[in-house]
Design a protein around this motif. Sequence first.
Motif: not given
Length: 158
Positions: A66-72
């Motif tokens: 359910g994530a909508t924002s990420a830093v990979l």
Amino acid sequence: MSEQPWIVHCDGSAVPNPGRMACGVVLLAPDGSRHTVSRAIPTVGCNNEAELWAITVALAELRRLGATSAVLHSDNSTVVAQLAAPEAGRPAPILRLEPAFEAARRLMAEFGEARLQWVPRHRNGQADALARAAQGLPEKPVLPPGRKRLSKARRKNG
């Protein structure tokens, strides 16, 4: 107010290179919970291909959670340069892998925010260990920044 981003560390492994592939992913949720993935990839390929698999697996897992924002974070500078640069500033593509790069770009576009950043290998150790574990390999020893591994010939010859 926008969602705090998930922090993700991804690593792919191809042994030998090219060879059997696996990926390792560490996902840290904004609430502090930690999720991991350690998966063998059912095909052979090169280290860049394995890294793309890791990023794709991470994005799919983020979606599932359910994530909508990420830093990979990835320690593969070639893959980061291909995925993070705007189209006009991208280096020449690796033609054989362009469909995989496009698939990763499409997945990244499904998020409100999905940024990819390069990190040095020593800061991506947990993801590397998960990728190696999926291949039944031991963890690589961690070297301090600036130290290089000796080649096999130099280790053998002293």
